[in-house]
Design an enzyme around this catalytic site. Structure first.
Site, PDB file in Angstrom:
ATOM      1  N   HIS A  12       0.811  -1.225   0.000  1.00 13.61           N
ATOM      2  CA  HIS A  12       0.000   0.000   0.000  1.00 13.61           C
ATOM      3  C   HIS A  12       0.845   1.276   0.000  1.00 13.61           C
ATOM      4  CE1 HIS A  12      -3.986  -1.815   0.220  1.00 13.61           C
ATOM      5  NE2 HIS A  12      -3.443  -2.745   1.001  1.00 13.61           N
ATOM      6  N   ASP A  51      -1.498  -5.374  -4.458  1.00 12.36           N
ATOM      7  CA  ASP A  51      -1.603  -4.138  -3.686  1.00 12.36           C
ATOM      8  C   ASP A  51      -0.239  -3.582  -3.289  1.00 12.36           C
ATOM      9  OD1 ASP A  51      -4.295  -4.138  -4.002  1.00 12.36           O
ATOM     10  OD2 ASP A  51      -4.822  -4.531  -1.915  1.00 12.36           O
ATOM     11  N   ASN A  86      -6.637  -5.464  -6.019  1.00 14.36           N
ATOM     12  CA  ASN A  86      -7.787  -4.607  -6.301  1.00 14.36           C
ATOM     13  C   ASN A  86      -7.440  -3.127  -6.195  1.00 14.36           C
ATOM     14  OD1 ASN A  86      -7.600  -5.563  -3.502  1.00 14.36           O
ATOM     15  ND2 ASN A  86      -9.334  -4.214  -3.093  1.00 14.36           N
ATOM     16  N   HIS A  87      -6.407  -2.772  -5.421  1.00 14.67           N
ATOM     17  CA  HIS A  87      -5.997  -1.371  -5.318  1.00 14.67           C
ATOM     18  C   HIS A  87      -5.099  -0.947  -6.479  1.00 14.67           C
ATOM     19  CE1 HIS A  87      -7.224  -0.161  -1.108  1.00 14.67           C
ATOM     20  NE2 HIS A  87      -7.523  -1.446  -1.135  1.00 14.67           N
ATOM     21  N   HIS A 185      -4.171 -12.688  -5.625  1.00  9.26           N
ATOM     22  CA  HIS A 185      -4.661 -11.645  -4.727  1.00  9.26           C
ATOM     23  C   HIS A 185      -6.111 -11.955  -4.397  1.00  9.26           C
ATOM     24  CE1 HIS A 185      -4.334  -7.761  -2.738  1.00  9.26           C
ATOM     25  NE2 HIS A 185      -5.575  -7.514  -3.145  1.00  9.26           N
ATOM     26  N   HIS A 218      -4.263  -9.668  -0.078  1.00  8.11           N
ATOM     27  CA  HIS A 218      -5.604  -9.091   0.028  1.00  8.11           C
ATOM     28  C   HIS A 218      -6.081  -8.946   1.473  1.00  8.11           C
ATOM     29  CE1 HIS A 218      -9.476  -7.624  -1.106  1.00  8.11           C
ATOM     30  NE2 HIS A 218     -10.126  -8.669  -0.695  1.00  8.11           N
ATOM     31  N   HIS A 220      -5.339  -8.507   5.287  1.00  2.00           N
ATOM     32  CA  HIS A 220      -4.163  -7.988   5.981  1.00  2.00           C
ATOM     33  C   HIS A 220      -3.820  -8.769   7.242  1.00  2.00           C
ATOM     34  CE1 HIS A 220      -4.629  -3.762   3.952  1.00  2.00           C
ATOM     35  NE2 HIS A 220      -4.516  -4.758   3.090  1.00  2.00           N
TER      36      HIS A 220
END
Length: 450
Positions: A12, A51, A86-87, A185, A218, A220
């Site tokens: 992230h 991510d 997805n991010h 993911h 995915h 955390h």
């Protein structure tokens, strides 16, 4: 065959949590530390299970942070194999994601199989198209399959992947493949109960005869299943909920196909040892303060003070990187009006006790529900409106423990004030009336309701 690799996910980069610039840097520091560890251990490759970035649209600083970490591996010829989370995925109108850009620049290999009928097509990755289901390393003895974020189509993709791998298995054996990874993911159902629509463990079992190590991202929260499926958790604390999952970080995996380990199955022995390592990250302190039974704001402040006296000293004098993020969440049902709570006062108490990077108090309490007893009053009859209004005022005030003993009287006062205000009475006279009633109904100088 002997080899080693690092498995990381949910980095992230680019997340400026709470709008605090230093949190933006924290996510990069966690990533760089893991990349440095890959160099120190001289691993054969690194896998990123989605991510890498926090959002699809990133700024130049975030891109530079990613390049700085990946450059350290490229300089030492350590391959990085990644899938999109997805991010990470690009907007449809853009067509190209930032992970694809990094792939084009040679910082990583981004696995992205073509799909046919909802199932991935087994085909080697091509540098020209940057498409393909897998890449082979270590002179063709190790294969890495990749499947990016599929959302609601994940179950169908798993079914199609199992069918495709069954058809490919004989060719893999003939080619001399000794070890296969799958990088995905996605989460697994039940690990975090509130996350719905994820595949169950049983959905993965059809892959068991063909895959030695499943590298997930995915979710955390770190978890493992059957010495086969691994999810390392987020290296930095992306949300307050994650503070309870202390064992987050990355995996260092050692492969030796000549030495079977416990946990394998007859159709697919286990040839790896996966060690879960915890990277350094900024402390994140979370406290759920239950307000039930605390009838005044001062009682809540006192409870918070007890927490600060108990936990704050352990962070006293901490160096800059160890200054914590502190989040307090107020839960339960308040016995008084929420406006009476001074959240700034509570945050200042946290700041003085913890010397944190950031302090935050969130009020997630609920008001006390009530059912109004109309005693046969019909709201359609305008003659009953005044009495209904008075009772509503009384019930609302009764939710605050300070006004509960005299709620009926206060209900009459508010109803009278409303009527006099509608008659455009002088505000000074209204204020005088309220002061008189306050002196009559309250003691100790407490404020009248408003």
């Amino acid at each position: 065959m002997r080899a080693s690799f690092i498995h990381v996910a949910d980095i992230h980069l680019g997340y400026e949590q709470y709008g605090v610039s230093e949190r933006f840097n924290d996510f990069a520091r966690a990533f760089w530390e893991i990349m440095d560890e890959a160099v120190r251990r001289q691993v054969d490759f690194v896998v990123i299970a989605g991510d890498l970035f926090n959002k699809r649209s990133i700024d130049a600083r975030t891109l530079l942070q990613a390049i700085e970490g990946l450059r350290r591996l490229r300089e030492r010829n350590i391959p990085v194999i990644a899938v999109e989370g997805n991010h990470d995925r690009s907007y449809y109108r853009d067509g190209v994601s930032w992970l694809q850009f990094l792939c084009h620049q040679g910082y990583l290999t981004l696995l992205a199989p073509q799909m046919r009928g909802g199932a991935p097509v087994i085909a080697p990755w091509s540098r020209e198209t940057m498409l393909g289901s897998h890449v082979d390393l270590l002179e063709g003895r190790l294969r890495i399959y990749g499947l990016p974020w599929q959302g609601s189509a994940t179950l169908r993709c798993l079914e199609g992947l199992a069918e495709a791998l069954a058809g490919e298995h004989a060719r893999e054996e003939a080619a001399g493949l000794e070890y296969c990874l799958l990088v995905m993911h996605t989460g697994i159902e039940g690990v975090v109960p509130r996350l719905q629509g994820l595949p169950s463990l049983s959905h993965f079992q059809r892959l068991r005869p063909y895959i030695d190590y499943v590298a997930l991202g995915h979710i955390h929260k770190p978890y493992e299943f059957e010495s086969w499926i691994y999810n390392p958790g987020s290296p930095e604390t992306w949300s307050a909920e994650e503070a309870q999952w202390q064992e987050r970080g990355y995996y260092f995996v050692e492969i030796d196909t000549g030495d079977a380990q416990p946990g394998g199955r007859p159709e697919r022995p286990c040839y790896h040892r996966a060690t879960h390592l915890i990277n350094s990250r900024r402390p994140f302190v979370r406290y759920d303060l239950r307000v039930d039974g605390l009838t005044t704001p001062e009682a809540i402040y006192a409870r918070l003070s007890e927490f600060c006296q108990r936990e704050g000293p352990r962070y006293a004098g901490a160096e800059e990187r160890r200054r914590p993020v502190v989040q307090v969440q107020l839960l339960g049902t308040l016995a008084f009006d929420a406006d009476a709570l001074d959240l700034q006062r509570m945050e200042e108490l946290l700041r003085s006790s913890f010397q944190p990077l950031h302090a935050r108090v969130e009020n997630n309490t609920s008001d006390r529900d009530y059912l109004l007893d109309g005693e046969g009053l019909d709201g359609r009859d305008r003659s009953t409106w005044h009495e209904l209004e008075r009772r509503i005022f009384a019930e609302l005030l009764g939710q605050d423990s300070r006004y509960l003993p005299a709620k009926e009287a206060w209900g009459q006062v508010l109803a009278e004030l409303k009527e006099r205000a509608l008659q455009k009475e002088d505000p000074a006279l209204l204020a005088h009336y309220l002061r008189e009633k306050r002196a009559e109904l309250l003691s100790g100088g407490e404020p009248a309701p408003h």
